[in-house]
Design a protein around this motif. Structure first.
Motif, mmCIF file in Angstrom:
data_model
loop_
_atom_site.group_PDB
_atom_site.id
_atom_site.type_symbol
_atom_site.label_atom_id
_atom_site.label_comp_id
_atom_site.label_asym_id
_atom_site.label_seq_id
_atom_site.Cartn_x
_atom_site.Cartn_y
_atom_site.Cartn_z
ATOM 1 N N GLY A 1 -19.674 -26.307 25.715
ATOM 2 C CA GLY A 1 -18.945 -27.541 25.894
ATOM 3 C C GLY A 1 -19.840 -28.640 26.421
ATOM 4 N N LEU A 2 -19.285 -29.833 26.461
ATOM 5 C CA LEU A 2 -19.984 -31.002 26.972
ATOM 6 C C LEU A 2 -19.158 -31.603 28.090
ATOM 7 C CD1 LEU A 2 -22.234 -33.195 26.739
ATOM 8 C CD2 LEU A 2 -20.706 -34.370 25.147
ATOM 9 N N VAL B 1 -23.510 -39.743 22.198
ATOM 10 C CA VAL B 1 -23.658 -38.372 22.695
ATOM 11 C C VAL B 1 -22.559 -37.483 22.108
ATOM 12 C CG1 VAL B 1 -23.618 -36.923 24.762
ATOM 13 C CG2 VAL B 1 -24.854 -39.095 24.788
ATOM 14 N N LEU B 2 -21.330 -37.989 22.066
ATOM 15 C CA LEU B 2 -20.227 -37.218 21.492
ATOM 16 C C LEU B 2 -20.463 -36.939 20.007
ATOM 17 C CD1 LEU B 2 -17.353 -39.042 23.341
ATOM 18 C CD2 LEU B 2 -17.834 -36.598 23.512
ATOM 19 N N ASP B 3 -20.961 -37.926 19.271
ATOM 20 C CA ASP B 3 -21.288 -37.711 17.856
ATOM 21 C C ASP B 3 -22.340 -36.615 17.690
ATOM 22 O OD1 ASP B 3 -19.547 -39.627 16.773
ATOM 23 O OD2 ASP B 3 -21.076 -41.198 16.752
ATOM 24 N N ALA B 4 -23.369 -36.659 18.519
ATOM 25 C CA ALA B 4 -24.437 -35.654 18.442
ATOM 26 C C ALA B 4 -23.894 -34.268 18.780
ATOM 27 C CB ALA B 4 -25.584 -36.025 19.371
ATOM 28 N N ILE C 1 -20.177 -28.630 18.851
ATOM 29 C CA ILE C 1 -19.467 -28.637 20.136
ATOM 30 C C ILE C 1 -18.039 -29.111 19.891
ATOM 31 C CG2 ILE C 1 -19.371 -29.633 22.460
ATOM 32 C CD1 ILE C 1 -21.770 -27.750 22.018
ATOM 33 N N ARG C 2 -17.071 -28.338 20.388
ATOM 34 C CA ARG C 2 -15.661 -28.678 20.223
ATOM 35 C C ARG C 2 -14.904 -28.662 21.553
ATOM 36 N NH1 ARG C 2 -17.983 -29.886 16.345
ATOM 37 N NH2 ARG C 2 -17.463 -29.512 14.168
ATOM 38 N N TYR C 3 -15.606 -28.410 22.636
ATOM 39 C CA TYR C 3 -14.986 -28.384 23.965
ATOM 40 C C TYR C 3 -15.595 -29.509 24.788
ATOM 41 C CZ TYR C 3 -13.731 -27.009 28.661
ATOM 42 O OH TYR C 3 -13.264 -27.021 29.948
#
Length: 81
Positions: free
Chosen positions: A4-5, A42-45, A51-53
């Motif tokens: 996750g991120l 960052v979310l796009d990368a 990454i889905r969490y």
């Protein structure tokens, strides 16, 4: 394993420990608009890498705002993450 991120540092850069101010090149990088665009990058990368969490919270500054705006921009439902 599920990765996750965490969005704390993206939504509230002051949350980062001391010595990280060089990551933001100037006061213009601290505007809500500039922070939003950086968060979207960052979310796009992260999304491109599977990454889905995503972890966000009200105490993470604008993280909820940034994540919901990004989801809307991408046309994603919250159930997809």
């Amino acid at each position: 394993p599920r990765l996750g991120l965490g969005l704390a540092a993206l939504g509230r850069p002051g949350y980062i420990n001391l010595g990280r101010d060089a990551d933001l090149s100037g006061p213009e990088d601290r505007s809500p608009e500039a922070m939003r665009e950086q968060a979207y990058k960052v979310l796009d990368a992260a999304w491109a890498r599977g990454i889905r969490y995503f972890d966000c919270a009200r105490s993470y500054g604008r993280s909820e705002e940034f994540l919901s705006g990004w989801l809307e921009r991408k046309g994603l439902a919250k159930e997809q993450v």
